[in-house]
Design an enzyme around this catalytic site. Structure first.
Site, PDB file in Angstrom:
ATOM      1  N   ASP A  12      -6.435  -1.974-117.418  1.00  0.00           N
ATOM      2  CA  ASP A  12      -8.213  -1.226-116.767  1.00  0.00           C
ATOM      3  C   ASP A  12      -7.859  -1.333-115.553  1.00  0.00           C
ATOM      4  OD1 ASP A  12      -9.643  -2.566-118.642  1.00  0.00           O
ATOM      5  OD2 ASP A  12      -9.805  -4.872-117.848  1.00  0.00           O
ATOM      6  N   LYS A  15      -6.529   4.274-116.628  1.00  0.00           N
ATOM      7  CA  LYS A  15      -5.317   5.183-117.114  1.00  0.00           C
ATOM      8  C   LYS A  15      -6.573   5.945-118.044  1.00  0.00           C
ATOM      9  CE  LYS A  15      -4.408   1.720-119.583  1.00  0.00           C
ATOM     10  NZ  LYS A  15      -5.291   0.699-119.095  1.00  0.00           N
ATOM     11  N   GLY A  39     -10.825   0.521-123.405  1.00  0.00           N
ATOM     12  CA  GLY A  39     -11.917   0.478-122.789  1.00  0.00           C
ATOM     13  C   GLY A  39     -11.787   1.143-121.533  1.00  0.00           C
ATOM     14  N   HIS A  40     -11.586   2.629-122.061  1.00  0.00           N
ATOM     15  CA  HIS A  40     -10.775   3.507-120.815  1.00  0.00           C
ATOM     16  C   HIS A  40     -12.347   4.489-120.844  1.00  0.00           C
ATOM     17  CE1 HIS A  40      -6.460   3.611-122.920  1.00  0.00           C
ATOM     18  NE2 HIS A  40      -7.206   2.252-122.709  1.00  0.00           N
ATOM     19  N   GLN A 235      -4.212  -1.011-123.035  1.00  0.00           N
ATOM     20  CA  GLN A 235      -3.863  -2.400-122.394  1.00  0.00           C
ATOM     21  C   GLN A 235      -2.157  -2.349-120.794  1.00  0.00           C
ATOM     22  OE1 GLN A 235      -4.159  -2.122-125.961  1.00  0.00           O
ATOM     23  NE2 GLN A 235      -6.419  -2.317-125.783  1.00  0.00           N
ATOM     24  N   THR A 317     -14.887  -3.252-119.629  1.00  0.00           N
ATOM     25  CA  THR A 317     -16.000  -2.285-120.149  1.00  0.00           C
ATOM     26  C   THR A 317     -16.764  -2.791-122.370  1.00  0.00           C
ATOM     27  OG1 THR A 317     -14.076  -0.847-118.929  1.00  0.00           O
ATOM     28  CG2 THR A 317     -15.688  -0.405-120.964  1.00  0.00           C
TER      29      THR A 317
HETATM   30  P1  GDP Z   1      -8.180   1.545-117.953  1.00  0.00           P
HETATM   31  O1  GDP Z   1      -8.799   0.972-118.804  1.00  0.00           O
HETATM   32  O2  GDP Z   1      -6.820   1.510-117.576  1.00  0.00           O
HETATM   33  O3  GDP Z   1      -8.366   3.425-118.766  1.00  0.00           O
HETATM   34  O4  GDP Z   1      -9.586   1.784-116.687  1.00  0.00           O
HETATM   35  P2  GDP Z   1     -10.927   1.682-117.211  1.00  0.00           P
HETATM   36  O5  GDP Z   1     -12.000   2.136-117.261  1.00  0.00           O
HETATM   37  O6  GDP Z   1     -10.969   0.244-118.802  1.00  0.00           O
HETATM   38  O7  GDP Z   1     -11.229   0.106-115.469  1.00  0.00           O
HETATM   39  C1  GDP Z   1     -11.644   1.057-114.646  1.00  0.00           C
HETATM   40  C2  GDP Z   1     -12.578   1.745-113.571  1.00  0.00           C
HETATM   41  O8  GDP Z   1     -12.472   2.095-112.635  1.00  0.00           O
HETATM   42  C3  GDP Z   1     -13.370   2.584-114.648  1.00  0.00           C
HETATM   43  O9  GDP Z   1     -14.746   1.745-114.697  1.00  0.00           O
HETATM   44  C4  GDP Z   1     -12.944   3.776-114.165  1.00  0.00           C
HETATM   45  O10 GDP Z   1     -14.368   4.691-113.719  1.00  0.00           O
HETATM   46  C5  GDP Z   1     -12.715   3.151-112.726  1.00  0.00           C
HETATM   47  N1  GDP Z   1     -11.684   4.675-111.650  1.00  0.00           N
HETATM   48  C6  GDP Z   1     -11.127   4.442-112.066  1.00  0.00           C
HETATM   49  N2  GDP Z   1     -10.448   5.483-110.796  1.00  0.00           N
HETATM   50  C7  GDP Z   1     -10.737   4.730-109.597  1.00  0.00           C
HETATM   51  C8  GDP Z   1     -10.688   4.506-108.471  1.00  0.00           C
HETATM   52  O11 GDP Z   1      -9.931   5.156-108.051  1.00  0.00           O
HETATM   53  N3  GDP Z   1     -11.678   4.105-107.761  1.00  0.00           N
HETATM   54  C9  GDP Z   1     -12.688   3.773-107.729  1.00  0.00           C
HETATM   55  N4  GDP Z   1     -13.534   3.238-107.153  1.00  0.00           N
HETATM   56  N5  GDP Z   1     -13.491   3.450-109.326  1.00  0.00           N
HETATM   57  C10 GDP Z   1     -11.750   3.778-110.383  1.00  0.00           C
HETATM   58  P1  IMO Z   2      -7.544  -1.257-121.513  1.00  0.00           P
HETATM   59  O1  IMO Z   2      -6.626  -0.074-123.031  1.00  0.00           O
HETATM   60  C1  IMO Z   2      -7.940  -5.415-120.253  1.00  0.00           C
HETATM   61  C2  IMO Z   2      -6.969  -8.021-123.049  1.00  0.00           C
HETATM   62  C3  IMO Z   2      -7.554  -9.366-123.794  1.00  0.00           C
HETATM   63  C4  IMO Z   2      -7.078 -10.133-123.597  1.00  0.00           C
HETATM   64  C5  IMO Z   2      -5.232 -10.014-124.371  1.00  0.00           C
HETATM   65  C6  IMO Z   2      -5.421  -9.648-125.769  1.00  0.00           C
HETATM   66  O2  IMO Z   2      -9.152  -0.698-121.052  1.00  0.00           O
HETATM   67  O3  IMO Z   2      -6.941  -1.364-120.484  1.00  0.00           O
HETATM   68  P2  IMO Z   2      -7.118  -8.485-127.813  1.00  0.00           P
HETATM   69  O4  IMO Z   2      -7.756  -8.654-128.114  1.00  0.00           O
HETATM   70  O5  IMO Z   2      -5.703  -7.540-127.201  1.00  0.00           O
HETATM   71  O6  IMO Z   2      -5.573  -9.194-128.997  1.00  0.00           O
HETATM   72  O7  IMO Z   2      -6.472  -9.842-126.491  1.00  0.00           O
HETATM   73  O8  IMO Z   2      -5.698  -8.610-123.771  1.00  0.00           O
HETATM   74  N1  IMO Z   2      -7.300  -7.341-123.339  1.00  0.00           N
HETATM   75  C7  IMO Z   2      -7.595  -6.442-122.227  1.00  0.00           C
HETATM   76  N2  IMO Z   2      -6.925  -6.221-120.916  1.00  0.00           N
HETATM   77  N3  IMO Z   2      -7.688  -4.121-120.767  1.00  0.00           N
HETATM   78  C8  IMO Z   2      -7.386  -3.795-122.022  1.00  0.00           C
HETATM   79  O9  IMO Z   2      -7.480  -2.289-122.526  1.00  0.00           O
HETATM   80  C9  IMO Z   2      -7.101  -4.784-122.992  1.00  0.00           C
HETATM   81  N4  IMO Z   2      -7.387  -4.753-124.116  1.00  0.00           N
HETATM   82  C10 IMO Z   2      -7.364  -5.874-124.651  1.00  0.00           C
HETATM   83  O10 IMO Z   2      -8.655  -9.827-122.588  1.00  0.00           O
HETATM   84  O11 IMO Z   2      -6.723 -10.966-122.634  1.00  0.00           O
HETATM   85 MG    MG Z   3     -10.305  -0.536-119.825  1.00  0.00          MG
END
Ligand code: GDP
Ligand code: IMO
Ligand code: MG
Length: 451
Positions: A12, A15, A39-40, A235, A317
């Site tokens: 999170d 990415k 969850g991206h 991840q 997400t």
């Molecule tokens: P990922 O799993 O690495 O793709 O990240 P996620 O989408 O799960 O979580 C990142 C969250 O931060 C999402 O709600 C994005 O829209 C948000 N986000 C990404 N970059 C920024 C940033 O620079 N500032 C803020 N405020 N939010 C961001």
């Molecule tokens: P993105 O791609 C954050 C965490 C889970 C748990 C551990 C193992 O959005 O960054 P799993 O279901 O993979 O066996 O769970 O990994 N986890 C994540 N945490 N972002 C993710 O993906 C994750 N995918 C798995 O919360 O601690």
């Molecule tokens: Mg994510």
């Protein structure tokens, strides 16, 4: 060339936002590990897309591949594609025939194992996303997995189900001592005929839509034709099964080496390219396991964590769980930069840290009277680490859109000092700075595709 995007921390980090940002310069975006535990988020002109399996280049119309290193729940994939079509996108997604399939029994087993661990009060539950990721990779390693190619051959599929399903049934009934029967979803998840009917039909749809590929061959040809390939890690480094905080990890390798193994493109192709670590300017963790810099020491810290959580929208997400919050941890970033060989980093969420009264960065740990600068190899030792903090100057709120347009020098001076401090400590240049979730809210210093 290739560009590999890797999570530097615990997932999170944003990415999806960077894959979208640079995905416009790529011809193919490839996921190489993980599944719908990811969850991206991509935000384009205020419109938000949350993607679990469809690679994040889809919002730009770039072809997406789920590589052989992924575990794919085809039902989630179809639902996601159908939802995106309803929203006016036309995602072109192909799935590696060597990728493993998450079966309904894998999800059930993920849930059971977590419950059993939670019940024994030993604090060993992982807090998984419940998507069946671990059990599917177990079967892959155990040579009893079902692959995408098997869905295209109904006879082979039946043979594999007849081997795997009784084992799973015995695991639930004889090892965990639970009942399967009852006519509910759980019963169907262990019924060979029901599974065969459902998954053979899924195979037909995959075939009808021409969605399956020999990933290695496909990517090789695209590269030969001069196409640019972007690998989208899911991840993060510290939940990598080899390099992360075992056992509080996911069951795959988010780190850059897996881009080659999980896609079938040679290590030289990945290594010749750019590897960009995505960094959140603080830490978030969803799920269990240590977090030395966690803001949970007293009421003030908890209030600060609440503020950051609200402002940064730090709720999972995939599962909606509130994310735990901590200060940026440099030992974790040093490890991440080494393991994946970062050529650059993108630091996101710099806007979320604006307007704080204090700002800390962990520069090392104290463990058993000694100062160390990297993450210990065991959870037991990491848990006992006391962070050593540097205090840095804070910055005031700023107009993200204006800063993104004007460029790096328009960032508040203290924010630039923070970024430069981090870049120095991990000896890696900053390619981009996130100042908001939207595609336009990124300050770009280097576009890796121009390197
Ligand atoms: P990922 O799993 O690495 O793709 O990240 P996620 O989408 O799960 O979580 C990142 C969250 O931060 C999402 O709600 C994005 O829209 C948000 N986000 C990404 N970059 C920024 C940033 O620079 N500032 C803020 N405020 N939010 C961001
Ligand atoms: P993105 O791609 C954050 C965490 C889970 C748990 C551990 C193992 O959005 O960054 P799993 O279901 O993979 O066996 O769970 O990994 N986890 C994540 N945490 N972002 C993710 O993906 C994750 N995918 C798995 O919360 O601690
Ligand atoms: Mg994510």
């Amino acid at each position: 060339m290739t560009l590999t995007i890797v999570g530097s921390q615990l997932g999170d980090e944003g990415k999806g936002a960077l894959v979208d940002r640079w995905g416009g310069d790529a011809d193919v975006v490839v996921r190489y590990q993980g599944g719908d535990n990811a969850g991206h988020t991509v935000v384009e002109g205020g419109v938000e897309y949350k993607l679990s399996l469809v690679p994040s280049g889809a919002v730009r119309g770039t072809t997406g591949i789920l590589g052989n290193g992924c575990v794919v729940n085809p039902k989630t994939l179809f639902t996601e594609i159908d939802d995106l079509r309803e929203r006016g996108l036309d995602p072109d997604v192909r799935v590696a025939r060597r990728a493993h399939v998450i079966m309904p029994y894998h999800r059930v087993l993920d849930g059971i194992e977590e419950e059993v661990k939670a019940d024994d009060d030993a604090g060993d539950e992982v807090g998984t996303t419940g998507r069946g990721i671990g059990p599917t990779y177990e079967d892959k390693a155990g040579r009893r997995g079902i692959r995408i190619a098997d869905l295209l051959a109904p006879d082979v599929l039946r043979e594999k189900l007849e081997y795997a399903v009784p084992q799973k049934r015995a695991l639930v009934e004889d090892v965990y001592g639970l009942e399967i029967e009852g006519g509910d979803d759980r019963a169907e998840a262990f019924d060979v005929d029901a599974l065969h009917e459902e998954f053979a039909a899924i195979g037909e749809r995959l075939a009808d839509e021409g969605m399956t590929v020999n990933c290695s061959d496909y990517l090789h040809r695209r590269r030969e034709a001069g196409d640019e390939i972007l690998f989208e890690g899911a991840q993060g480094t510290h939940i990598d099964i080899d390099h992360g905080n075992y056992p509080f990890v996911t069951s795959s390798n988010p780190t850059a080496g897996a881009a080659s193994v999980g896609s079938g493109l040679g290590v030289t192709a990945v290594g010749d390219g750019e590897v960009v670590g995505i960094v959140k300017a603080y830490l978030s963790r969803v799920g269990e396991g240590p977090l030395p810099t966690e803001l949970d020491g007293d009421a003030d810290e908890e209030a600060l964590a609440d503020d950051i959580r609200e402002k940064g929208g730090e709720f999972g997400t995939v599962t909606g769980r509130p994310r735990r919050i901590g200060w940026l941890d440099l030992p974790m970033l040093r490890h991440a930069a080494r393991v994946s060989g970062f050529t650059g980093v993108a630091v996101n969420h710099v806007d979320v840290l604006a307007g704080l009264d204090e700002l800390k960065v962990c520069t090392g740990y104290e463990l058993d009277g000694e100062e160390i600068d990297t993450v210990p190899t065991t959870t037991e030792r990491w848990e006992r680490c006391e962070p050593v903090f540097a205090e840095l100057d804070t910055w005031a709120e700023f107009d993200s859109a204006a800063v993104a347009e004007a460029g790096y020098d328009a960032l508040p001076e203290a924010a630039r000092e923070y970024l430069e401090f981090v870049a120095d400590e991990i000896d890696t240049p900053i390619y981009a700075v996130g100042v908001g979730p939207d595609r336009e809210e990124t300050v770009e210093l280097t576009n890796p595709f121009d390197e």
